[in-house]
Design a protein around this motif. Sequence first.
Motif, PDB file in Angstrom:
ATOM      1  N   ASP A 126       0.834  -1.205   0.000  1.00  0.00           N
ATOM      2  CA  ASP A 126       0.000   0.000   0.000  1.00  0.00           C
ATOM      3  C   ASP A 126       0.866   1.251   0.000  1.00  0.00           C
ATOM      4  O   ASP A 126       0.595   2.209  -0.730  1.00  0.00           O
ATOM      5  N   ARG A 127       1.931   1.259   0.816  1.00  0.00           N
ATOM      6  CA  ARG A 127       2.828   2.428   0.871  1.00  0.00           C
ATOM      7  C   ARG A 127       3.618   2.571  -0.426  1.00  0.00           C
ATOM      8  O   ARG A 127       3.860   3.684  -0.885  1.00  0.00           O
ATOM      9  N   ARG A 129       2.603   1.668  -3.418  1.00  0.00           N
ATOM     10  CA  ARG A 129       1.667   2.200  -4.412  1.00  0.00           C
ATOM     11  C   ARG A 129       1.449   3.703  -4.196  1.00  0.00           C
ATOM     12  O   ARG A 129       1.434   4.482  -5.135  1.00  0.00           O
ATOM     13  N   LYS A 130       1.339   4.123  -2.938  1.00  0.00           N
ATOM     14  CA  LYS A 130       1.196   5.545  -2.621  1.00  0.00           C
ATOM     15  C   LYS A 130       2.438   6.316  -3.053  1.00  0.00           C
ATOM     16  O   LYS A 130       2.347   7.395  -3.642  1.00  0.00           O
ATOM     17  N   ASP A 133       2.331   6.680  -6.825  1.00  0.00           N
ATOM     18  CA  ASP A 133       1.310   7.664  -7.200  1.00  0.00           C
ATOM     19  C   ASP A 133       1.761   9.088  -6.884  1.00  0.00           C
ATOM     20  O   ASP A 133       1.569  10.000  -7.684  1.00  0.00           O
ATOM     21  N   ASP A 134       2.386   9.271  -5.713  1.00  0.00           N
ATOM     22  CA  ASP A 134       2.818  10.611  -5.290  1.00  0.00           C
ATOM     23  C   ASP A 134       3.944  11.165  -6.156  1.00  0.00           C
ATOM     24  O   ASP A 134       4.105  12.379  -6.265  1.00  0.00           O
TER      25      ASP A 134
END
Length: 195
Positions: A126-127, A129-130, A133-134
Amino acid sequence: MFSVNIDKLVATTPAQEKAYKELCNRVLAKGRKYKTLAVIGESGYALRLAAAIVDAGNKVLFVDADVTTPEFMGKYRLGKNLVGLCEYLDGTQDDDKIRCLTNRSDLNIIFSGESSRQTLSQSDEDRLRKFLDDNMDDYDYIILEAGKSAEVARNCRASLVLIDDSEYSPRDAREKIEFYDNEGCLVLGVVITNA
C-alpha cells in the motif's frame, strides 16, 4: 539528500549500448501509459535501462525495490545508516529524505535501504503504491528493480521479465509470464540477457 556518480554502474560496451537503446525505444514506444515499470530478474539491468531512458530525453527515478538485499548500497560502499525504500515503507522516513541525486541531472536514485525483508506485507505494498502515485507527476518514468518480487511488480503499471540466455527456453519464458500474470503483474515482454 546527497549525490552519487553512476558512470561505472551504467558503463556498457558498444554492443550493450545498442541493445539498451533498442530496449529503451521499445519501452518508450508504449508511451507514458506505463510510467512505472518493474524490471524482474537479475540486478543491474534496470539501472542501465533507466540511464538509456534518460539519454533519450526523459526524467527518470530509479528505485532499487529489491528489498531482500541492499546490493546497490554495497556497490557504492556508502556504509550503514543510508536510508532508502525500506525505511519509507516502515514509515520512518519521508520520500524526499530517501532520494539521491546522480551526476546525470535527469536521473535520481532511491536505494533499497538498510532493513531488508524477505517479502512485502500488504501495508508495504500500500505504501509502495502511494509512493509511486505521489511521484508520478515529477518524472516521465519510474523504473523499479524488482528482483523476483511479484509484490513490487504488481504495483507498477507494467513489468519486463529478464531471463539469462543460458537459462532461456520458450517454455520457461511462458511459465514465468504466466506466474507473474497470475500474481497481478502486467508483463510487457521477456528480455533475454547475456551479460
